[in-house]
Design an enzyme around this catalytic site. Sequence first.
Site, PDB file in Angstrom:
ATOM      1  N   ASP A 115      -7.582   3.057  -4.547  1.00 39.73           N
ATOM      2  CA  ASP A 115      -8.577   3.018  -3.470  1.00 39.73           C
ATOM      3  C   ASP A 115      -8.907   4.443  -3.041  1.00 39.73           C
ATOM      4  O   ASP A 115      -8.084   5.127  -2.435  1.00 39.73           O
ATOM      5  CB  ASP A 115      -8.022   2.225  -2.279  1.00 39.73           C
ATOM      6  CG  ASP A 115      -9.046   2.076  -1.161  1.00 39.73           C
ATOM      7  OD1 ASP A 115     -10.202   2.501  -1.348  1.00 39.73           O
ATOM      8  OD2 ASP A 115      -8.687   1.515  -0.097  1.00 39.73           O
ATOM      9  N   LYS A 147      -3.648   4.790  -2.314  1.00 39.61           N
ATOM     10  CA  LYS A 147      -4.725   5.533  -1.665  1.00 39.61           C
ATOM     11  C   LYS A 147      -4.889   6.904  -2.329  1.00 39.61           C
ATOM     12  O   LYS A 147      -3.938   7.692  -2.395  1.00 39.61           O
ATOM     13  CB  LYS A 147      -4.412   5.731  -0.182  1.00 39.61           C
ATOM     14  CG  LYS A 147      -4.372   4.436   0.618  1.00 39.61           C
ATOM     15  CD  LYS A 147      -5.753   3.842   0.790  1.00 39.61           C
ATOM     16  CE  LYS A 147      -5.748   2.685   1.763  1.00 39.61           C
ATOM     17  NZ  LYS A 147      -7.105   2.128   1.977  1.00 39.61           N
ATOM     18  N   ASP A 155      -1.440  -6.736   3.693  1.00 38.34           N
ATOM     19  CA  ASP A 155      -0.111  -6.215   4.027  1.00 38.34           C
ATOM     20  C   ASP A 155      -0.089  -5.424   5.332  1.00 38.34           C
ATOM     21  O   ASP A 155       0.875  -4.720   5.614  1.00 38.34           O
ATOM     22  CB  ASP A 155       0.433  -5.348   2.886  1.00 38.34           C
ATOM     23  CG  ASP A 155      -0.345  -4.036   2.712  1.00 38.34           C
ATOM     24  OD1 ASP A 155      -1.525  -4.003   3.110  1.00 38.34           O
ATOM     25  OD2 ASP A 155       0.223  -3.071   2.176  1.00 38.34           O
ATOM     26  N   LYS A 183     -13.560  -8.081   4.343  1.00 35.83           N
ATOM     27  CA  LYS A 183     -12.685  -7.863   5.494  1.00 35.83           C
ATOM     28  C   LYS A 183     -13.358  -8.476   6.717  1.00 35.83           C
ATOM     29  O   LYS A 183     -14.541  -8.216   6.972  1.00 35.83           O
ATOM     30  CB  LYS A 183     -12.445  -6.372   5.732  1.00 35.83           C
ATOM     31  CG  LYS A 183     -11.658  -5.674   4.640  1.00 35.83           C
ATOM     32  CD  LYS A 183     -11.501  -4.188   4.952  1.00 35.83           C
ATOM     33  CE  LYS A 183     -10.706  -3.454   3.879  1.00 35.83           C
ATOM     34  NZ  LYS A 183     -10.662  -1.987   4.130  1.00 35.83           N
ATOM     35  N   CYS A 233      -7.903  -5.943   4.587  1.00 34.85           N
ATOM     36  CA  CYS A 233      -7.651  -5.887   6.024  1.00 34.85           C
ATOM     37  C   CYS A 233      -7.648  -4.448   6.503  1.00 34.85           C
ATOM     38  O   CYS A 233      -7.513  -3.517   5.716  1.00 34.85           O
ATOM     39  CB  CYS A 233      -6.306  -6.537   6.350  1.00 34.85           C
ATOM     40  SG  CYS A 233      -4.873  -5.661   5.659  1.00 34.85           S
ATOM     41  N   THR A 238       0.810  -1.216   0.000  1.00 32.03           N
ATOM     42  CA  THR A 238       0.000   0.000   0.000  1.00 32.03           C
ATOM     43  C   THR A 238       0.845   1.268   0.000  1.00 32.03           C
ATOM     44  O   THR A 238       1.804   1.380   0.763  1.00 32.03           O
ATOM     45  CB  THR A 238      -0.938   0.011   1.220  1.00 32.03           C
ATOM     46  OG1 THR A 238      -1.725  -1.186   1.220  1.00 32.03           O
ATOM     47  CG2 THR A 238      -1.860   1.224   1.177  1.00 32.03           C
ATOM     48  N   ASP A 291     -16.116  -1.639  -0.958  1.00 32.53           N
ATOM     49  CA  ASP A 291     -15.507  -1.884   0.352  1.00 32.53           C
ATOM     50  C   ASP A 291     -16.454  -1.390   1.446  1.00 32.53           C
ATOM     51  O   ASP A 291     -17.164  -2.175   2.064  1.00 32.53           O
ATOM     52  CB  ASP A 291     -14.143  -1.200   0.450  1.00 32.53           C
ATOM     53  CG  ASP A 291     -13.446  -1.449   1.788  1.00 32.53           C
ATOM     54  OD1 ASP A 291     -13.993  -2.210   2.626  1.00 32.53           O
ATOM     55  OD2 ASP A 291     -12.356  -0.905   2.008  1.00 32.53           O
ATOM     56  N   LYS A 293      -1.384  -1.123  -4.158  1.00 32.47           N
ATOM     57  CA  LYS A 293      -2.642  -0.455  -3.867  1.00 32.47           C
ATOM     58  C   LYS A 293      -2.331   0.988  -3.474  1.00 32.47           C
ATOM     59  O   LYS A 293      -1.530   1.228  -2.562  1.00 32.47           O
ATOM     60  CB  LYS A 293      -3.384  -1.170  -2.742  1.00 32.47           C
ATOM     61  CG  LYS A 293      -4.700  -0.516  -2.349  1.00 32.47           C
ATOM     62  CD  LYS A 293      -5.452  -1.443  -1.407  1.00 32.47           C
ATOM     63  CE  LYS A 293      -6.653  -0.766  -0.792  1.00 32.47           C
ATOM     64  NZ  LYS A 293      -7.479  -1.700  -0.010  1.00 32.47           N
ATOM     65  N   ASP A 338      -5.080  -8.304  -0.343  1.00 30.89           N
ATOM     66  CA  ASP A 338      -4.529  -7.086   0.252  1.00 30.89           C
ATOM     67  C   ASP A 338      -4.387  -7.304   1.760  1.00 30.89           C
ATOM     68  O   ASP A 338      -5.196  -6.837   2.554  1.00 30.89           O
ATOM     69  CB  ASP A 338      -5.447  -5.902  -0.056  1.00 30.89           C
ATOM     70  CG  ASP A 338      -4.936  -4.602   0.556  1.00 30.89           C
ATOM     71  OD1 ASP A 338      -3.713  -4.484   0.746  1.00 30.89           O
ATOM     72  OD2 ASP A 338      -5.765  -3.723   0.842  1.00 30.89           O
TER      73      ASP A 338
END
Length: 327
Positions: free
Chosen positions: A175, A150, A298, A246, A274, A125, A224, A148, A296
């Site tokens: 994301d 943000k 990490d 999640k 997560c 991330t 999500d 990923k 995902d």
Amino acid sequence: MALKMEITVERWPIAGTFTISRGSKTEAAVVVFTLTDSGFLGRGECVPYARYGESLDSVCAEIEKLRDALADGATRDDLPGLIGAGAARNAVDCALWDLEAKRTGRSVSDIVGLPRLHELSTAVTVSFGDAQAMAASTKGFANRPLIKVKVGGENDAERIRAVAEAAPASRIIIDANEGWNDDNIVENMLAAAKAGVVLIEQPLPAGKDEILAKIPHPVPICADESAHGTDDLHTLLGRYDSINIKLDKTGGLTEALRMQKRARELGFGIMVGCMVGTSLAMAPAVLVAQDADFVDLDGPLILREDRKPGLVFEGSRVSPPQPELWG
């Protein structure tokens, strides 16, 4: 021997600062629930999330309410009737799975009926920031297969172009954490498509995503914040192409496996994600991620130091959990 229960709050420093569109944090505050019975010990970890109205105190209080029911023999199947989905139920559900594994000498994956667990490749991330800073961070991961990123602010098209140029050989997930709106989503999606982005996660606020059913999806869109449990799935049809499972949202491994099965039946792609926590929180999710299109997990890599023993990470590869950790 009577069942013993312990609720513990732990704080794990983050390596630097972790930033998304809603804000930044420098530590992962987690709740660990431990069950001990006849010398066998089961653990579960959860991460309270303010976005869903959770706090450390509220989650601990929710778990505490289950003390008598658990002492009287309540099982995983009883939990949905005793407590709502969310972080508290996740910690208890996963602790019950772990305790059963320790009592029986069988792995949770064997109890569930999964094939032999295999190593996974997880996303790494990149935190939210300005385009130049994000490109520099992304460049440091340019050898990783999946990144990923943000986003969720003004000038996201510039951020998307910058990170894609910084890691041309990597697949990139964007994301937005609900940070886009009806006015900029088309522009941002087209920028993502042009940059070769493989997935866009939660572009619009949950409950304000009607436009997703009316506009093209040049890049698949993943739910999500809009996707918590199995009962949500029918509301997402026509708006989302994938869902992010999640365990802190579903309320544990039990519901996550149910949600995964139903999502596949409905034709959704699956990401397993997560919150930022230790390997104890990731371990049950590794089971769900055995059948995922995107992984995902990490969270431990974001921490300054992980729990020991923890999951074994080699670059982006993560091995299944050992019994000493969970399951």
